[in-house]
Design a protein around this motif. Structure first.
Motif, PDB file in Angstrom:
ATOM      1  N   ALA A 111       0.819  -1.211   0.000  1.00 43.10           N
ATOM      2  CA  ALA A 111       0.000   0.000   0.000  1.00 43.10           C
ATOM      3  C   ALA A 111       0.854   1.264   0.000  1.00 43.10           C
ATOM      4  N   VAL A 112       2.106   1.151   0.390  1.00 40.68           N
ATOM      5  CA  VAL A 112       3.007   2.306   0.408  1.00 40.68           C
ATOM      6  C   VAL A 112       3.962   2.290  -0.786  1.00 40.68           C
ATOM      7  N   ALA A 113       4.539   1.134  -1.073  1.00 43.70           N
ATOM      8  CA  ALA A 113       5.538   1.043  -2.151  1.00 43.70           C
ATOM      9  C   ALA A 113       4.931   1.221  -3.531  1.00 43.70           C
ATOM     10  N   GLY A 114       3.737   0.700  -3.744  1.00 39.28           N
ATOM     11  CA  GLY A 114       3.086   0.831  -5.051  1.00 39.28           C
ATOM     12  C   GLY A 114       2.871   2.276  -5.454  1.00 39.28           C
ATOM     13  N   PRO A 115       2.202   3.071  -4.603  1.00 36.96           N
ATOM     14  CA  PRO A 115       2.007   4.468  -4.986  1.00 36.96           C
ATOM     15  C   PRO A 115       3.318   5.247  -5.048  1.00 36.96           C
ATOM     16  N   ALA A 116       4.269   4.913  -4.186  1.00 36.95           N
ATOM     17  CA  ALA A 116       5.565   5.611  -4.240  1.00 36.95           C
ATOM     18  C   ALA A 116       6.246   5.362  -5.591  1.00 36.95           C
ATOM     19  N   PHE A 117       6.156   4.130  -6.075  1.00 38.24           N
ATOM     20  CA  PHE A 117       6.762   3.804  -7.368  1.00 38.24           C
ATOM     21  C   PHE A 117       6.094   4.569  -8.506  1.00 38.24           C
ATOM     22  N   LEU A 118       4.749   4.521  -8.573  1.00 36.64           N
ATOM     23  CA  LEU A 118       4.059   5.223  -9.657  1.00 36.64           C
ATOM     24  C   LEU A 118       4.225   6.734  -9.550  1.00 36.64           C
ATOM     25  N   GLY A 167      -2.209  10.029 -13.956  1.00 33.04           N
ATOM     26  CA  GLY A 167      -3.051  10.801 -13.058  1.00 33.04           C
ATOM     27  C   GLY A 167      -2.866  10.300 -11.634  1.00 33.04           C
ATOM     28  N   MET A 168      -3.210  11.122 -10.680  1.00 29.93           N
ATOM     29  CA  MET A 168      -3.086  10.707  -9.287  1.00 29.93           C
ATOM     30  C   MET A 168      -4.115   9.639  -8.928  1.00 29.93           C
ATOM     31  N   GLY A 169      -5.151   9.481  -9.738  1.00 35.33           N
ATOM     32  CA  GLY A 169      -6.087   8.378  -9.526  1.00 35.33           C
ATOM     33  C   GLY A 169      -5.403   7.035  -9.697  1.00 35.33           C
ATOM     34  N   ASP A 170      -4.467   6.963 -10.653  1.00 36.82           N
ATOM     35  CA  ASP A 170      -3.694   5.727 -10.842  1.00 36.82           C
ATOM     36  C   ASP A 170      -2.833   5.437  -9.619  1.00 36.82           C
ATOM     37  N   VAL A 171      -2.284   6.485  -9.026  1.00 39.06           N
ATOM     38  CA  VAL A 171      -1.445   6.332  -7.834  1.00 39.06           C
ATOM     39  C   VAL A 171      -2.288   5.820  -6.660  1.00 39.06           C
ATOM     40  N   ALA A 225      -2.280   2.037  -4.684  1.00 40.20           N
ATOM     41  CA  ALA A 225      -2.256   1.881  -3.220  1.00 40.20           C
ATOM     42  C   ALA A 225      -3.278   0.825  -2.806  1.00 40.20           C
ATOM     43  N   ALA A 226      -4.454   0.885  -3.409  1.00 39.21           N
ATOM     44  CA  ALA A 226      -5.466  -0.137  -3.122  1.00 39.21           C
ATOM     45  C   ALA A 226      -4.988  -1.510  -3.585  1.00 39.21           C
ATOM     46  N   THR A 227      -4.367  -1.542  -4.749  1.00 40.52           N
ATOM     47  CA  THR A 227      -3.827  -2.804  -5.269  1.00 40.52           C
ATOM     48  C   THR A 227      -2.814  -3.395  -4.300  1.00 40.52           C
ATOM     49  N   GLY A 228      -1.907  -2.564  -3.816  1.00 36.39           N
ATOM     50  CA  GLY A 228      -0.903  -3.028  -2.860  1.00 36.39           C
ATOM     51  C   GLY A 228      -1.512  -3.510  -1.566  1.00 36.39           C
ATOM     52  N   ALA A 229      -2.569  -2.823  -1.109  1.00 36.31           N
ATOM     53  CA  ALA A 229      -3.242  -3.230   0.123  1.00 36.31           C
ATOM     54  C   ALA A 229      -3.901  -4.596  -0.041  1.00 36.31           C
ATOM     55  N   TRP A 230      -4.460  -4.846  -1.194  1.00 36.84           N
ATOM     56  CA  TRP A 230      -5.132  -6.123  -1.441  1.00 36.84           C
ATOM     57  C   TRP A 230      -4.141  -7.233  -1.776  1.00 36.84           C
ATOM     58  N   ALA A 231      -3.226  -6.977  -2.696  1.00 43.61           N
ATOM     59  CA  ALA A 231      -2.370  -8.043  -3.225  1.00 43.61           C
ATOM     60  C   ALA A 231      -1.050  -8.189  -2.478  1.00 43.61           C
ATOM     61  N   GLY A 232      -0.571  -7.129  -1.857  1.00 46.25           N
ATOM     62  CA  GLY A 232       0.729  -7.170  -1.196  1.00 46.25           C
ATOM     63  C   GLY A 232       1.837  -6.764  -2.143  1.00 46.25           C
TER      64      GLY A 232
END
Length: 195
Positions: A89-96, A113-117, A121-128
């Motif tokens: 949830a932290v690394a995914g948005p930081a990368f994008l 767009g920041m919507g993708d970021v 974050a949601a993707t990282g929270a769900w998938a790891g």
């Protein structure tokens, strides 16, 4: 933002995901999570395709709900979110965000767009964190195929160019669901979901 057609398609996706999860022998909490995630990712996909916008009302609640689902999926009596999911949830948005930052430095405009970021974050929270590369790879591959088909279809009229906006969330959202669902089935079969 959402219309009746979006609601119907999200409901169909949620029902299909629920049946697939039940047929796959997944536990009830995972079935409920699959239903929610399928509906949410379908709504995000449809709105992003139509408006080039990922609605916060869909993506932001998915972040804490993904962390809660990850905690509940552990099957222990105490509530603790796996480090893998916090990190995702932290690394995914930081990368994008970093990708967009450097793109902006080179091209002098945003590439994401920041919507993708927020969605990643949601993707990282769900998938790891360990599954984020697979989600991004699948989403990028699907987007490249879509762009190639669009280019081929429009080549004689108004071909797409380097500044043509692409709704990346429309590829990231389904990839999130597909990879998360594959991981759930892997866990149910006793395989390592981090591939």
């Amino acid at each position: 933002m959402f219309n009746i057609k979006d609601g119907v398609l999200a409901s169909v996706a949620a029902i299909a995901a629920g049946f697939a999860a039940i047929a796959g022998g997944l536990p009830p909490l995972v079935v409920m999570s699959a239903v929610y995630l399928a509906a949410t990712m379908t709504l995000i996909t449809l709105v992003d395709l139509r408006r080039l916008l990922i609605p916060d009302i869909a993506s932001l609640p998915a972040i804490p709900l993904g962390l809660i689902a990850a905690s509940l999926a552990q099957g222990v009596d105490t509530f603790s979110v796996p480090t893998e999911n916090w990190l995702g949830a932290v690394a995914g948005p930081a990368f994008l965000y970093a990708v967009n930052f450097f793109y902006r430095k080179v091209r002098r405009r945003d590439g994401l767009g920041m919507g993708d970021v927020k969605l990643i974050a949601a993707t990282g929270a769900w998938a790891g964190a360990s599954l984020l590369p697979y989600v991004l790879l699948l989403a990028c591959f699907a987007a490249l195929i879509a762009v190639a088909l669009l280019y081929w279809r429009k080549r004689g009229t108004q071909a797409i160019g380097l500044t043509t906006p692409i709704p990346f969330g429309a590829f990231l959202a389904p990839a999130t669901f597909v990879v998360w669902m594959a991981a759930q089935w892997s866990i149910a079969e006793g395989w390592n979901p981090s591939f």
